[in-house]
Design a protein around this motif. Structure first.
Motif, PDB file in Angstrom:
ATOM      1  N   ARG A 109       0.838  -1.212   0.000  1.00 16.55           N
ATOM      2  CA  ARG A 109       0.000   0.000   0.000  1.00 16.55           C
ATOM      3  C   ARG A 109       0.866   1.252   0.000  1.00 16.55           C
ATOM      4  O   ARG A 109       0.574   2.221  -0.711  1.00 16.55           O
ATOM      5  CB  ARG A 109      -0.949   0.002   1.186  1.00 16.55           C
ATOM      6  N   GLU A 110       1.929   1.244   0.800  1.00 12.30           N
ATOM      7  CA  GLU A 110       2.847   2.394   0.808  1.00 12.30           C
ATOM      8  C   GLU A 110       3.474   2.598  -0.567  1.00 12.30           C
ATOM      9  O   GLU A 110       3.576   3.728  -1.045  1.00 12.30           O
ATOM     10  CB  GLU A 110       3.959   2.190   1.836  1.00 12.30           C
ATOM     11  N   ILE A 111       3.896   1.520  -1.181  1.00 12.91           N
ATOM     12  CA  ILE A 111       4.526   1.597  -2.507  1.00 12.91           C
ATOM     13  C   ILE A 111       3.527   2.115  -3.536  1.00 12.91           C
ATOM     14  O   ILE A 111       3.844   2.995  -4.338  1.00 12.91           O
ATOM     15  CB  ILE A 111       5.096   0.219  -2.927  1.00 12.91           C
ATOM     16  N   LEU A 112       2.333   1.566  -3.520  1.00 14.58           N
ATOM     17  CA  LEU A 112       1.296   1.982  -4.468  1.00 14.58           C
ATOM     18  C   LEU A 112       0.911   3.438  -4.253  1.00 14.58           C
ATOM     19  O   LEU A 112       0.763   4.196  -5.221  1.00 14.58           O
ATOM     20  CB  LEU A 112       0.067   1.075  -4.351  1.00 14.58           C
ATOM     21  N   ASN A 121      -5.171  -3.066  -5.987  1.00 19.03           N
ATOM     22  CA  ASN A 121      -5.486  -4.006  -4.933  1.00 19.03           C
ATOM     23  C   ASN A 121      -4.205  -4.596  -4.325  1.00 19.03           C
ATOM     24  O   ASN A 121      -3.615  -5.523  -4.875  1.00 19.03           O
ATOM     25  CB  ASN A 121      -6.384  -5.109  -5.492  1.00 19.03           C
ATOM     26  N   ALA A 122      -3.798  -4.078  -3.168  1.00 17.00           N
ATOM     27  CA  ALA A 122      -2.578  -4.542  -2.507  1.00 17.00           C
ATOM     28  C   ALA A 122      -2.698  -5.986  -2.036  1.00 17.00           C
ATOM     29  O   ALA A 122      -1.711  -6.729  -2.057  1.00 17.00           O
ATOM     30  CB  ALA A 122      -2.235  -3.625  -1.334  1.00 17.00           C
ATOM     31  N   GLU A 123      -3.891  -6.390  -1.628  1.00 18.38           N
ATOM     32  CA  GLU A 123      -4.086  -7.767  -1.179  1.00 18.38           C
ATOM     33  C   GLU A 123      -3.841  -8.741  -2.329  1.00 18.38           C
ATOM     34  O   GLU A 123      -3.176  -9.765  -2.164  1.00 18.38           O
ATOM     35  CB  GLU A 123      -5.499  -7.993  -0.610  1.00 18.38           C
ATOM     36  N   ARG A 124      -4.379  -8.412  -3.492  1.00 18.53           N
ATOM     37  CA  ARG A 124      -4.191  -9.276  -4.668  1.00 18.53           C
ATOM     38  C   ARG A 124      -2.719  -9.323  -5.070  1.00 18.53           C
ATOM     39  O   ARG A 124      -2.177 -10.392  -5.360  1.00 18.53           O
ATOM     40  CB  ARG A 124      -5.049  -8.781  -5.819  1.00 18.53           C
ATOM     41  N   LEU A 125      -2.055  -8.159  -5.074  1.00 21.51           N
ATOM     42  CA  LEU A 125      -0.629  -8.129  -5.399  1.00 21.51           C
ATOM     43  C   LEU A 125       0.175  -8.954  -4.403  1.00 21.51           C
ATOM     44  O   LEU A 125       1.135  -9.629  -4.778  1.00 21.51           O
ATOM     45  CB  LEU A 125      -0.108  -6.694  -5.432  1.00 21.51           C
ATOM     46  N   SER A 126      -0.216  -8.907  -3.128  1.00 19.95           N
ATOM     47  CA  SER A 126       0.521  -9.678  -2.123  1.00 19.95           C
ATOM     48  C   SER A 126       0.399 -11.176  -2.386  1.00 19.95           C
ATOM     49  O   SER A 126       1.366 -11.923  -2.208  1.00 19.95           O
ATOM     50  CB  SER A 126       0.054  -9.334  -0.706  1.00 19.95           C
TER      51      SER A 126
END
Length: 182
Positions: A109-112, A121-126
């Motif tokens: 999220r910080e990076i995005l 979607n940070a969860e999906r990227l994770s």
């Protein structure tokens, strides 16, 4: 895995194990909890030693997982590949690795946010990142006869493809591919 098998490996009488663990589930939970705590501690230490930049912190913590997996393949398999967790009936087993995923999501999220992509979607990227990193580690453990390039180099390429951190991320001040070779 059985209590008798654990006792044999530990060089103790099988009944001795029952004095410490009521059943196999309890033993497996204790082992998984300890291993996840070790992995989390390694990731936190790596992140704290990194440059104060979300990409560098993510990179350092992921590389700590790569090193853990390649230097401790049996433990890595127990955490992520084996039939240990499905054999457990205690739902606590599913909670031990969640702090890792939560921290990865926070860093993503910080990076995005920093790159103007807050809506992604940070969860999906994770999950994509986890699948890819796990794939690199697993393949190097399970297919050791292949001529593998540096695991951290592969993981860095994968991370850049999935996260797309921006052109300067991880390249400021000479930060590039670094890490242990398999």
């Amino acid at each position: 895995m059985s209590l008798r098998g654990v006792a044999k490996q530990a060089g103790i009488a099988a009944p001795s194990v029952y004095g410490h663990f009521a059943d196999l589930d309890e033993l497996l939970l204790a082992v998984l909890e300890r291993l996840f705590a070790e992995l989390i501690a390694l990731r936190v230490a790596a992140e704290e030693a990194a440059v104060d930049d979300p990409w560098e912190r993510l990179r350092a913590s992921v590389f700590a997982t790569v090193r853990f997996g390649l230097t401790r393949p049996g433990h890595y398999r127990m955490l992520f590949e084996g039939q240990v967790v499905p054999a457990l009936s205690n739902p606590r087993a599913a909670t031990f690795g969640r702090p890792i995923q939560a921290r990865v999501v926070a860093l993503l999220r910080e990076i995005l946010d920093a790159s103007g992509r807050a809506g992604e979607n940070a969860e999906r990227l994770s999950l994509l990142l986890w699948a890819g990193v796990h794939g690199v580690i697993s393949l190097q453990i399970n297919k050791p006869t292949l001529d593998w390039p540096d695991a951290t180099g592969l993981v860095e390429d994968l991370m850049r493809a999935v996260v797309r951190p921006g052109d300067d991320a991880g390249r400021k001040g000479g930060h590039g591919r670094a890490g242990a070779r398999r």
